[in-house]
Motif scaffolding. Structure first.
Motif, mmCIF file in Angstrom:
data_model
loop_
_atom_site.group_PDB
_atom_site.id
_atom_site.type_symbol
_atom_site.label_atom_id
_atom_site.label_comp_id
_atom_site.label_asym_id
_atom_site.label_seq_id
_atom_site.Cartn_x
_atom_site.Cartn_y
_atom_site.Cartn_z
ATOM 1 N N VAL A 159 51.484 -77.304 -55.868
ATOM 2 C CA VAL A 159 51.185 -77.922 -57.156
ATOM 3 C C VAL A 159 50.172 -79.034 -56.960
ATOM 4 C CG1 VAL A 159 52.145 -79.197 -59.112
ATOM 5 C CG2 VAL A 159 53.461 -77.337 -58.053
ATOM 6 N N SER A 160 49.147 -79.065 -57.798
ATOM 7 C CA SER A 160 48.094 -80.055 -57.647
ATOM 8 C C SER A 160 48.526 -81.411 -58.189
ATOM 9 C CB SER A 160 46.836 -79.612 -58.398
ATOM 10 O OG SER A 160 45.874 -80.652 -58.402
ATOM 11 N N ASN A 161 48.306 -82.451 -57.378
ATOM 12 C CA ASN A 161 48.404 -83.839 -57.818
ATOM 13 C C ASN A 161 47.037 -84.514 -57.722
ATOM 14 O OD1 ASN A 161 51.329 -84.692 -58.408
ATOM 15 N ND2 ASN A 161 51.542 -83.533 -56.519
ATOM 16 N N ASN A 162 45.987 -83.717 -57.776
ATOM 17 C CA ASN A 162 44.637 -84.248 -57.657
ATOM 18 C C ASN A 162 44.344 -85.247 -58.770
ATOM 19 O OD1 ASN A 162 44.548 -82.358 -55.644
ATOM 20 N ND2 ASN A 162 42.935 -81.101 -56.556
ATOM 21 N N GLY A 163 43.902 -86.434 -58.380
ATOM 22 C CA GLY A 163 43.620 -87.495 -59.332
ATOM 23 C C GLY A 163 44.740 -88.496 -59.471
ATOM 24 N N CYS A 164 45.906 -88.173 -58.946
ATOM 25 C CA CYS A 164 47.032 -89.114 -58.973
ATOM 26 C C CYS A 164 46.904 -90.109 -57.822
ATOM 27 C CB CYS A 164 48.363 -88.363 -58.860
ATOM 28 S SG CYS A 164 48.729 -87.274 -60.258
ATOM 29 N N ALA A 165 47.780 -91.098 -57.822
ATOM 30 C CA ALA A 165 47.856 -92.060 -56.725
ATOM 31 C C ALA A 165 49.295 -92.097 -56.245
ATOM 32 C CB ALA A 165 47.407 -93.440 -57.186
ATOM 33 N N SER A 166 49.472 -92.336 -54.955
ATOM 34 C CA SER A 166 50.819 -92.463 -54.405
ATOM 35 C C SER A 166 50.950 -93.783 -53.668
ATOM 36 C CB SER A 166 51.162 -91.296 -53.477
ATOM 37 O OG SER A 166 50.406 -91.352 -52.276
ATOM 38 N N ILE A 167 52.152 -94.352 -53.719
ATOM 39 C CA ILE A 167 52.434 -95.612 -53.033
ATOM 40 C C ILE A 167 53.741 -95.473 -52.271
ATOM 41 C CG2 ILE A 167 52.990 -98.055 -53.297
ATOM 42 C CD1 ILE A 167 51.166 -98.177 -55.673
ATOM 43 N N GLY A 168 53.718 -95.871 -51.016
ATOM 44 C CA GLY A 168 54.916 -95.895 -50.181
ATOM 45 C C GLY A 168 54.779 -96.984 -49.138
ATOM 46 N N GLY A 169 55.750 -97.060 -48.253
ATOM 47 C CA GLY A 169 55.721 -98.082 -47.222
ATOM 48 C C GLY A 169 55.940 -97.565 -45.817
ATOM 49 N N THR A 170 56.707 -96.483 -45.670
ATOM 50 C CA THR A 170 57.034 -95.938 -44.352
ATOM 51 C C THR A 170 55.891 -95.069 -43.837
ATOM 52 O OG1 THR A 170 59.390 -95.953 -44.844
ATOM 53 C CG2 THR A 170 58.668 -94.514 -43.064
ATOM 54 N N MET A 171 55.578 -95.221 -42.547
ATOM 55 C CA MET A 171 54.520 -94.425 -41.930
ATOM 56 C C MET A 171 55.077 -93.572 -40.789
ATOM 57 S SD MET A 171 51.779 -94.983 -43.643
ATOM 58 C CE MET A 171 50.862 -93.857 -42.587
ATOM 59 N N PHE A 172 54.393 -92.459 -40.552
ATOM 60 C CA PHE A 172 54.678 -91.590 -39.404
ATOM 61 C C PHE A 172 53.332 -91.268 -38.766
ATOM 62 C CE2 PHE A 172 55.095 -87.520 -37.284
ATOM 63 C CZ PHE A 172 56.304 -87.639 -36.603
ATOM 64 N N THR A 292 47.448 -94.625 -51.913
ATOM 65 C CA THR A 292 46.673 -93.432 -51.579
ATOM 66 C C THR A 292 46.061 -92.804 -52.817
ATOM 67 O OG1 THR A 292 48.014 -92.910 -49.641
ATOM 68 C CG2 THR A 292 46.802 -91.102 -50.627
ATOM 69 N N ALA A 293 44.763 -92.534 -52.738
ATOM 70 C CA ALA A 293 44.081 -91.709 -53.732
ATOM 71 C C ALA A 293 44.221 -90.250 -53.308
ATOM 72 C CB ALA A 293 42.614 -92.099 -53.809
ATOM 73 N N ILE A 294 44.542 -89.390 -54.254
ATOM 74 C CA ILE A 294 44.780 -87.978 -53.940
ATOM 75 C C ILE A 294 43.670 -87.123 -54.562
ATOM 76 C CG2 ILE A 294 46.407 -86.057 -54.109
ATOM 77 C CD1 ILE A 294 48.596 -88.203 -54.622
ATOM 78 N N PRO A 295 42.670 -86.718 -53.781
ATOM 79 C CA PRO A 295 41.618 -85.858 -54.330
ATOM 80 C C PRO A 295 41.842 -84.369 -54.098
ATOM 81 C CG PRO A 295 40.911 -86.725 -52.228
ATOM 82 C CD PRO A 295 42.313 -87.241 -52.452
ATOM 83 N N ASN A 296 42.820 -84.035 -53.240
ATOM 84 C CA ASN A 296 42.978 -82.609 -52.911
ATOM 85 C C ASN A 296 44.386 -82.318 -52.398
ATOM 86 O OD1 ASN A 296 41.524 -84.079 -50.467
ATOM 87 N ND2 ASN A 296 42.779 -82.428 -49.563
ATOM 88 N N ARG A 297 44.741 -81.057 -52.500
ATOM 89 C CA ARG A 297 45.986 -80.572 -51.904
ATOM 90 C C ARG A 297 45.797 -80.432 -50.393
ATOM 91 N NH1 ARG A 297 46.579 -75.014 -54.472
ATOM 92 N NH2 ARG A 297 44.298 -75.177 -54.332
ATOM 93 N N LEU A 298 46.900 -80.451 -49.675
ATOM 94 C CA LEU A 298 46.846 -80.260 -48.232
ATOM 95 C C LEU A 298 46.140 -78.948 -47.904
ATOM 96 C CD1 LEU A 298 47.892 -81.468 -45.502
ATOM 97 C CD2 LEU A 298 49.773 -79.837 -45.699
ATOM 98 N N CYS A 299 45.227 -78.985 -46.946
ATOM 99 C CA CYS A 299 44.446 -77.838 -46.484
ATOM 100 C C CYS A 299 43.383 -77.378 -47.482
ATOM 101 C CB CYS A 299 45.337 -76.660 -46.104
ATOM 102 S SG CYS A 299 46.445 -77.028 -44.716
ATOM 103 N N PRO A 302 38.099 -78.874 -48.001
ATOM 104 C CA PRO A 302 36.757 -78.275 -48.091
ATOM 105 C C PRO A 302 36.427 -77.714 -49.467
ATOM 106 C CG PRO A 302 37.862 -77.586 -46.077
ATOM 107 C CD PRO A 302 38.897 -78.259 -46.924
ATOM 108 N N ASP A 303 37.394 -77.115 -50.153
ATOM 109 C CA ASP A 303 37.096 -76.467 -51.429
ATOM 110 C C ASP A 303 37.413 -77.329 -52.642
ATOM 111 O OD1 ASP A 303 39.785 -75.633 -50.266
ATOM 112 O OD2 ASP A 303 40.088 -75.070 -52.357
ATOM 113 N N GLU A 304 38.097 -78.452 -52.470
ATOM 114 C CA GLU A 304 38.437 -79.276 -53.630
ATOM 115 C C GLU A 304 37.793 -80.656 -53.618
ATOM 116 O OE1 GLU A 304 42.847 -77.301 -54.582
ATOM 117 O OE2 GLU A 304 42.698 -79.436 -54.053
ATOM 118 N N ALA A 305 37.498 -81.209 -52.448
ATOM 119 C CA ALA A 305 37.089 -82.613 -52.433
ATOM 120 C C ALA A 305 35.857 -82.928 -51.602
ATOM 121 C CB ALA A 305 38.255 -83.470 -51.938
#
Length: 336
Positions: A159-172, A292-299, A302-305
């Protein structure tokens, strides 16, 4: 029907009313230093566009000052650009204790971009070296009181979340090179969930404020390729950002492997997959969030952003809008 003037009035009221949470706090004994660090020039430009726009300015924030923008990329082969001091932020913004107050100023936000500081070639170790300039910016040199990593990243799932923003604190953070010679590492912190020192109240207070969430959505701009059905801020205390560092192509395979390892470590809500958020997290052991700015889905970079202005700019702008609204909550949470 709500006309345009009435809509902008209500959206502006939401922006102004949300940061009144600061009224309930005890003014900190010292002015807090908050650093916002973008990775790439185009990400920082989208952020600056949102912060410097006058249409819906928050009365809890000062206008940007000491503005040094636009900036052009530091490319070694270019002819000499106009003289600039790279060791300064793009702008400063003050956070006030009360709406429309000029004092007391309880925090100052510094907007930085790693591309301004050095030509890193995407190398994580060079980014770490470059960011030392941020510590040295103050006299005497001082570590920040709060750190916000800003940049573009993929969002996992079909599912596309392109254009949304995400906020979190934990990193891996995962070394995608499997320890190849010269790889950057953060000893003791690789392949494990790295919690943030940001109080959980920050995430819960933003998530519970529907006026703020609606106001953020109302200012977001749809990107060109596969925009999300609803542009929104995705924020949660259990959100995890993945930084796949030292990443060789094909990036899709490396990112998918990093996600698998993060899930094995206990991640259940992954909202950001990129490289630099984790490198920024390694710099200072202070309260931290990623925006985080979300311009594309994972993988699908190349074709979305990839190199698409109409995809990357609105996504970075939208994350800048989200940051503008939530930074007073961040200041409030870490000042307690």
């Amino acid at each position: 029907m709500l006309n345009r003037r009435a809509f902008l009035t209500s959206a502006g009221a939401a922006l102004i009313s949300a940061p009144t949470v600061l009224r309930a706090q005890t003014t900190p004994s010292k002015k807090l230093r908050i650093v916002v660090i973008a990775n790439r020039n185009h990400e920082a430009d989208g952020l600056m566009a949102a912060l410097c726009n006058q249409m819906t300015h928050s009365l809890i924030l000062s206008a940007p000052y000491n503005v040094d923008w636009p900036r052009w990329p530091r490319v070694q082969s270019d002819p000499p650009a106009p003289t600039r001091d790279p060791g300064v932020p793009r702008c400063l913004i003050d956070v006030f204790a009360f709406q429309s107050d000029k004092a007391p100023t309880i925090a100052t936000i510094e907007i930085w971009c790693i591309d301004d500081l050095a030509v890193t070639g995407g190398k994580s170790d060079k980014k770490v070296t470059a960011m030392q300039q941020i510590t040295n910016y103050t006299n005497p040199a001082s570590t920040p009181d709060g750190v916000i990593a800003f940049g573009t990243a993929a969002y996992p799932g079909l599912v596309s979340n392109n254009g949304c923003a995400s906020i979190g604190g934990t990193m891996f953070i995962h070394d995608a090179s499997n320890g190849a010679p010269g790889s950057w590492t953060w000893p003791g912190y690789m392949d494990t969930l790295i919690p943030s020192k940001t109080p959980a109240s920050f995430f819960s207070n933003v998530s519970a404020d529907q006026k703020t969430l609606v106001a953020i959505s109302s200012e977001m701009i749809a990107p060109q390729n596969r925009p999300a059905s609803v542009l929104q801020l995705i924020i949660a205390a259990d959100a995890v950002g993945i930084s796949s560092v030292n990443e060789p192509p094909p990036y899709c395979d490396a990112d998918a492997n990093s996600i698998m390892k993060a899930k094995q470590a206990g991640a259940t809500n992954i909202t950001s997959v990129e490289t630099t958020h984790g490198v920024i997290r390694s710099m200072w052991d202070k309260p931290f969030i990623y925006v985080t700015a979300i311009p594309n889905r994972l993988c699908h970079f190349p074709d979305e952003a990839q190199s698409v202005y109409a995809q990357e700019f609105p996504s970075s702008h939208n994350a800048g809008v989200a940051l503008k609204y939530v930074v007073p909550y961040f200041v409030n949470a870490i000042a307690q």
